[in-house]
Design an enzyme around this catalytic site. Sequence first.
Site, short mmCIF file in Angstrom:
data_model
loop_
_atom_site.label_atom_id
_atom_site.label_comp_id
_atom_site.label_asym_id
_atom_site.label_seq_id
_atom_site.Cartn_x
_atom_site.Cartn_y
_atom_site.Cartn_z
CG HIS A 177 11.00 -16.20 58.03
ND1 HIS A 177 11.65 -15.27 57.26
CD2 HIS A 177 11.37 -15.94 59.31
CE1 HIS A 177 12.39 -14.49 58.02
NE2 HIS A 177 12.24 -14.88 59.27
CB CYS A 219 8.66 -15.22 51.45
SG CYS A 219 9.64 -13.87 52.14
#
Length: 494
Positions: A177, A219
């Site tokens: 992430h 991301c």
Amino acid sequence: MATTMTRVSVGVVLFVLLVSLVAVSAARSGPDDVIKLPSQASRFFRPAENDDDSNSGTRWAVLVAGSSGYWNYRHQADICHAYQLLRKGGLKEENIVVFMYDDIANNYENPRPGTIINSPHGKDVYQGVPKDYTGDDVNVDNLFAVILGDKTAVKGGSGKVVDSGPNDHIFIFYSDHGGPGVLGMPTSPYLYANDLNDVLKKKHALGTYKSLVFYLEACESGSIFEGLLPEGLNIYATTASNAEESSWGTYCPGEEPSPPPEYETCLGDLYSVAWMEDSGMHNLQTETLHQQYELVKRRTAPVGYSYGSHVMQYGDVGISKDNLDLYMGTNPANDNFTFADANSLKPPSRVTNQRDADLVHFWEKYRKAPEGSARKTEAQKQVLEAMSHRLHIDNSVILVGKILFGISRGPEVLNKVRSAGQPLVDDWNCLKNQVRAFERHCGSLSQYGIKHMRSFANICNAGIQMEQMEEAASQACTTLPTGPWSSLNRGFSA
């Protein structure tokens, strides 16, 4: 009858909460929905590696899965797959350093105990993977020590480091992430972009590599290098997304292709499986980094689909003229499969936003569990806790912005995106201090909340002082969250 109606109502509520957050519909969309890739000028300033000693150095690799939890299955699956790929390519185990929490293969949720797969019909990629740094040894300090080759700074783990020399080639792959300017870790603190780039500069100053390639799945991963990674370090980086968009999970339940029915989680990430499935089928002596970059870019944002992210490249782009085998080796079984400028691997019909993959798992778990079972109760609790945490973090950040800048101006300041080529923030210490101030009052940001890092960066860029931030956070969050999202339990992101 009342009990039955209650169960139905709970199921409907959970479904409504999730339906807008989980897998993105990927039926072919109209022209207005097509992602338009930005034109990128070629910056091939560096000649290709044609000299006699280009292959005389040692190949090194650092593989990092920066998450934990079964719902993050795909990150460790990516890393294990990469390890198998490099070993088949001829890299020695002693030259590959693996970071993974190692809580997936033998997790009670894993339908095939002791194994990990990275695609619906894939083989086990877990067997044989060295456990260099696992559990709490997967942390920022150990990662930096490994990259720098500093054995004395490593704490725990195998002690293996990148003990490279001036003629060596290094490949780093990080899957996790992320948020603007930050990458997740299963431990605290998280990895901040300025610190990573400082370490890469130190590695260059040591003179202990000839060239370094960095593949990054997360991301907003473009924000890790944009405005921070200069040319001249002999480092080439590609990222799964630009500085302001999500990356995508793939091989998730309900997608096509779908994981085996017993799996309730995503098996891979779109950018990661794109480069690995390409590398696994070709003679890498015939394919360059640039060719793979273009191929992965097309698969990660396929023309005619409404999903996707913009794969980016940074640093010394001229390095992309190098053949892949200089960093990954090549599998002799693929000698007859030279690179073709077309992707035989079709894009999936649907993919899942990285930040929503945990919700996919919780929903699948809830949907499949027998009525009245402990498993269904557990899944229901996980969904509600995750949704409650998201709402709390989103609302708290918005409220802090309104307190600092006013009701109308707050959202404008928090959401401002700097022009291309600029780093996220001018003062990284300010960013970290503002994050800590927020978490002291409002709880841990977690893997979801780091999406708001741009807001904290903009608070710094606007000149807000620590005392102002402390006061705003204390007003926005009058009580510190308890349970799994408390900063007292999770530590601080910065």
